[in-house]
Enzyme design. Sequence first.
Site, PDB file in Angstrom:
ATOM      1  N   GLU A   1      -6.256  10.808 -14.216  1.00  0.00           N
ATOM      2  CA  GLU A   1      -6.233  10.726 -12.856  1.00  0.00           C
ATOM      3  C   GLU A   1      -5.128  11.759 -12.619  1.00  0.00           C
ATOM      4  O   GLU A   1      -5.430  12.752 -11.785  1.00  0.00           O
ATOM      5  CB  GLU A   1      -5.882   9.243 -12.190  1.00  0.00           C
ATOM      6  CG  GLU A   1      -6.288   9.416 -10.877  1.00  0.00           C
ATOM      7  CD  GLU A   1      -7.740   9.199 -10.439  1.00  0.00           C
ATOM      8  OE1 GLU A   1      -8.414   8.211 -11.224  1.00  0.00           O
ATOM      9  OE2 GLU A   1      -8.241   9.843  -9.471  1.00  0.00           O
TER      10      GLU A   1
ATOM     11  N   GLU B   1       0.845  -1.128   0.053  1.00  0.00           N
ATOM     12  CA  GLU B   1      -0.142   0.050  -0.033  1.00  0.00           C
ATOM     13  C   GLU B   1       0.889   1.282  -0.032  1.00  0.00           C
ATOM     14  O   GLU B   1       1.800   1.351   0.698  1.00  0.00           O
ATOM     15  CB  GLU B   1      -0.858   0.079   1.209  1.00  0.00           C
ATOM     16  CG  GLU B   1      -2.101   0.627   1.048  1.00  0.00           C
ATOM     17  CD  GLU B   1      -3.087  -0.326   0.141  1.00  0.00           C
ATOM     18  OE1 GLU B   1      -3.061   0.278  -1.127  1.00  0.00           O
ATOM     19  OE2 GLU B   1      -3.579  -1.186   0.471  1.00  0.00           O
TER      20      GLU B   1
ATOM     21  N   ASP C   1      -4.537   1.281  -9.362  1.00  0.00           N
ATOM     22  CA  ASP C   1      -5.878   0.712  -9.690  1.00  0.00           C
ATOM     23  C   ASP C   1      -6.115   0.398 -10.922  1.00  0.00           C
ATOM     24  O   ASP C   1      -7.066  -0.411 -11.121  1.00  0.00           O
ATOM     25  CB  ASP C   1      -6.678   2.032  -9.086  1.00  0.00           C
ATOM     26  CG  ASP C   1      -6.316   2.314  -7.609  1.00  0.00           C
ATOM     27  OD1 ASP C   1      -5.662   1.499  -7.054  1.00  0.00           O
ATOM     28  OD2 ASP C   1      -6.757   3.253  -7.128  1.00  0.00           O
TER      29      ASP C   1
END
Length: 384
Positions: free
Chosen positions: A159, A33, A171
Site C-alpha cells: 500500500e 481513527e 486495515d
Amino acid sequence: MTKEVLAGKFREHYNKEADHFFFCPGRVNLIGEHIDYNGGMVMPFAISLGSYAAVSFNEDKTFRFRSIDFTEKADIPLAASYTKTGPEWYNYPLGVIHEFLKAGHSLKGMDLLFAGDLPVGTGLSSSASIEVLTGYLIAMLHNIDISKRSIALLSKRVENEFIGLSSGIMDQYAVALGKKNQALLLDCDTVTHEYMPFETGEYKLVIINSRKQRQLAESKYNERFGECREALAQLQTTLSITHLCEVKPEVFKQHEHLITDPVVRRRTWHVVTENDRVYQACAALKAGDIDRLGTLLYASHDSLRDDYQVSGKELDTIVEYCRRQEDCVGARMTGAGFGGCAIALVKERAIPEFSRQLIAYYDARIGYPPEVIVSEIGEGVKQM
Ligand code: GLA
C-alpha cells in the site's frame, strides 16, 4: 459468495477447474481513527463481507488476473520484480507478488479469479482485503512459512510503496487477524494486539454506507499524514517522543505553542484526544458501559469533523440522524473518511425502523438513499 459460484465462474474464465479457494474480510473500525500512522491504539474488527479468490497453478510462468467485478484483466509473465502499471485493480495483488519476489521466494505461475461482496471505495478496506488475500494464498500454496502478522506488514508495504498511499497498519492487520465476535485492540506502535470480547448487550453494530464517492481521498489522506509529520517534528524540538500518540492531551496543552500552523495544531488535538478515547472506550467495553462507549463514538465523530476535517455532509447527516434516535447509543464515521461509511450501535429490535427512517431522512437531504448493512464480526483471512 459460495465456493460453488466461484468455481463456476472460474470455469467460465479459464475453461478448467480451480484447485483452491480463499476468503479475506473487510473491516470496520470501532474507534481510533487516523491514529494508526501516529503510533496509536485502534479497535477494528473484521466483518462478514470481503473478497474471494479461486486459484490454480499454470505451467506457463504467468500470473493471470481476472475479476468477477471488474472487466480489466491482465496476463503478466513471471519477472524478477514489478512496478505499478496504473490504477487497475490487479495492481494490489501484483504488488503483493512483487513483495514475495523481493523477499527471495520463487513463485509458480497462477491463474487467479477474484470476487468480492464488499462495496469498493467505501472505507471498508477492500484494498487491504485483496492484498492480504493474495499474500495468504501465495504463502499457503507455495508452503512459505510466514505469519498472518507478517502478511499484514508485507501488505502495508504494498500500500505504501507500490500503490503510494501512506496508510497505517490497521486495515491489513484487522483483515488478517480478526476473530469472531472480538474486537482487536491493536497497538500500532509495537504492532501487537489483544482480543476484546465485543459484548454490547441488546445493541448491534450497523454499518451505513453513505454511497458518496471518495473524491480526492488519497491526496487528502497523504496531506493529513504530512501534517502529522510536521507536528511531530515541531513537538520533538522540546519533547522526547517518537510518535504523536505518546503525547497525552494535558501535555499537548502545555506544548501546543510549538506547532506554528493553527490547522496543524487542530489536527494534532484530534490525534491526542482520539488516542485517549480509545483507552476510555476499552474501559467502557470491559465494564459493559455501552452508554459511555456510545458517547465516545459521538465525540470521535465530532473531532474528525471539526479538528481533523475528514468527514463531510453525507457522513455528518447520518450521524446527526443517529443522535436523534433513542434506540441508537452512538455513531461515527469509520475509516479514512471523505465519504465512505459510518457505524452506529443500535438496539437490535429497533434496527428495521431505524433503517427505514434513516433512509428517508438521508435521501431527503442528500438526494439518494444510503445503504444499511448489518454485519457480524467475523474471522480474518482463511481458506474456504
Ligand atoms: C485508512 C487507512 C488506515 C487508517 C484509516 C484511518 O483506512 O488505510 O491505515 O489510517 O484510514 O483511521
